[in-house]
Design a protein around this motif. Structure first.
Motif, PDB file in Angstrom:
ATOM      1  N   ALA A 169      10.681  -2.389  -6.972  1.00  0.00           N
ATOM      2  CA  ALA A 169      10.858  -2.273  -5.459  1.00  0.00           C
ATOM      3  C   ALA A 169       9.537  -1.617  -4.996  1.00  0.00           C
ATOM      4  N   GLY A 172       6.760  -3.945  -4.537  1.00  0.00           N
ATOM      5  CA  GLY A 172       7.211  -4.806  -3.284  1.00  0.00           C
ATOM      6  C   GLY A 172       7.011  -6.233  -3.426  1.00  0.00           C
ATOM      7  N   THR A 221      -1.147  -4.440  -5.904  1.00  0.00           N
ATOM      8  CA  THR A 221       0.278  -3.872  -6.079  1.00  0.00           C
ATOM      9  C   THR A 221       0.687  -3.801  -7.394  1.00  0.00           C
TER      10      THR A 221
END
Length: 288
Positions: A169, A172, A221
Motif C-alpha cells: 500500500a 501504491g 516506488t
C-alpha cells in the motif's frame, strides 16, 4: 534510514534470448545487479550459462524455475501434451484446484536443477519461478522437497514474492498485481522457513510493461518501504528476433536496461540511504 540497509536488484530471464542475456551481462559488469535468475530450459542456456560464469563474481545466481514458457526438458504428457508449457493462467487454475500432475512436475524440477548445476558447476544461490509459479500450492512443496533432497537448506535462499499488505500500500503503484501474487503465494514464506530455507524480506518490481511510462518513476516506488532484506526484480535486456518470437515483453526491457546503466539509479539509491548488495551472504550466513 540506516546507511547500512542493503537491497538486491535481480535481473530475471537470463537465457531467454541472446539479446536479453547480453543486456543482463552489461548491467552485471556495470555493478548495477546483485542477482541473476536464469532460465535453463531453452537452447541458449548452455552457452550463455558458461558466459555468465565469467561475469557473476559479485552476484547471486539462481534458477528461474519455469513451467510456463517454452518446452520442458523431459516428457510431460499430462502437463504439456503438445510439447510446450501451458500459459500461466492455466497453471494457476490447476494449482488452485489441486489438479496438477505432480509426478511430472517433480521430475521437471529435478531436470532444471540438474541442468543449472551441470553448466554452472555449482548449486544455485537461490531459486525463484518464472511468473512466480514457484509459490503456487503443490509446486512450492515439490520444489522445497527437491531442494531439501539436494541439501540446499541453509545454503540457497528462495524468493518470496508475497510482500506485506502495508508495504504494498505504501508503494501504491502496481498494487493490484502485487496483491494478486501475494494471495497466490500465501503460505510460501512459512513453508520455506519451516524447512530451513531463508527468504528475502520485502519484494518489489511489479510492472505492467507499458513502454509509454517512465520506468525510473516506477523504480522509485520499488524502493519505498523496503523490507529488512529487500529484493527488487527487473527485466532488462536488448530486443532481438529471438525474444520477439517468445515473449511479448520487448521494448520495456531496453528501457529498464537504459535506466540501470544510467546515473539515475545510484543517485536514487544514495538519496534513500540504500546500498546494493547480495542477499545470499546476508540471509543465509554464507560468506560472500
Amino acid at each position: 534510514m540506516s546507511k547500512d540497509r542493503i537491497i538486491a536488484i535481480c535481473a530475471d530471464d537470463y537465457g531467454l534470448s541472446y539479446g536479453v542475456s547480453v543486456g543482463i551481462l552489461e548491467a552485471l559488469d556495470a555493478g548495477r545487479l546483485t542477482a541473476v535468475s536464469a532460465l535453463v530450459n531453452g537452447p541458449r542456456w548452455p552457452a550463455m550459462g558458461r558466459e555468465l560464469l565469467r561475469h557473476c563474481r559479485n552476484a547471486d545466481v539462481g534458477l528461474h524455475f519455469n513451467l510456463t514458457l517454452g518446452r520442458p526438458l523431459g516428457y510431460m504428457p499430462a502437463f504439456a501434451p503438445i510439447g510446450t508449457f501451458p500459459p500461466v493462467a492455466q497453471v494457476v487454475r490447476m494449482a488452485m484446484r489441486g489438479k496438477l500432475p505432480m509426478d511430472e512436475i517433480r521430475a521437471e524440477i529435478d531436470r532444471q536443477l540438474d541442468r543449472f548445476e551441470a553448466v554452472m558447476e555449482r548449486r544455485p544461490d537461490f531459486v525463484d519461478g518464472h511468473q512466480h509459479v514457484h509459490g503456487l500450492p503443490g509446486i512450492r512443496e515439490a520444489l522445497l522437497d527437491a531442494m531439501l533432497a539436494r541439501r540446499l537448506a541453509g545454503r540457497a535462499w528462495l524468493r518470496d514474492a508475497a510482500d506485506s499488505v502495508h508495504r504494498i500500500a505504501l508503494r501504491g503503484a502496481h498494487a493490484r498485481k502485487a496483491l494478486a501474487v501475494r494471495a497466490l503465494s500465501s503460505g510460501f514464506h512459512r513453508a520455506a522457513n519451516w524447512r530451513g530455507f531463508a527468504t528475502n524480506n520485502g519484494f518489489a518490481g511489479f510492472s505492467d510493461f507499458d513502454p509509454g511510462k517512465d520506468y525510473a518513476k516506477s523504480f522509485e516506488t520499488y524502493l519505498r518501504a523496503p523490507g529488512r532484506a529487500h529484493l527488487v526484480m527487473c527485466h532488462p535486456g536488448h530486443v532481438d528476433e529471438e525474444l520477439k518470437a517468445q515473449d511479448p515483453v520487448t521494448i520495456t526491457r531496453e528501457q529498464e536496461l537504459a535506466f540501470l546503466l544510467s546515473p539515475r539509479l545510484p543517485e536514487m539509491l544514495e538519496k534513500r540511504g540504500l546500498k546494493l548488495g547480495r542477499l545470499g551472504p546476508v540471509i543465509t550466513g554464507k560468506s560472500a
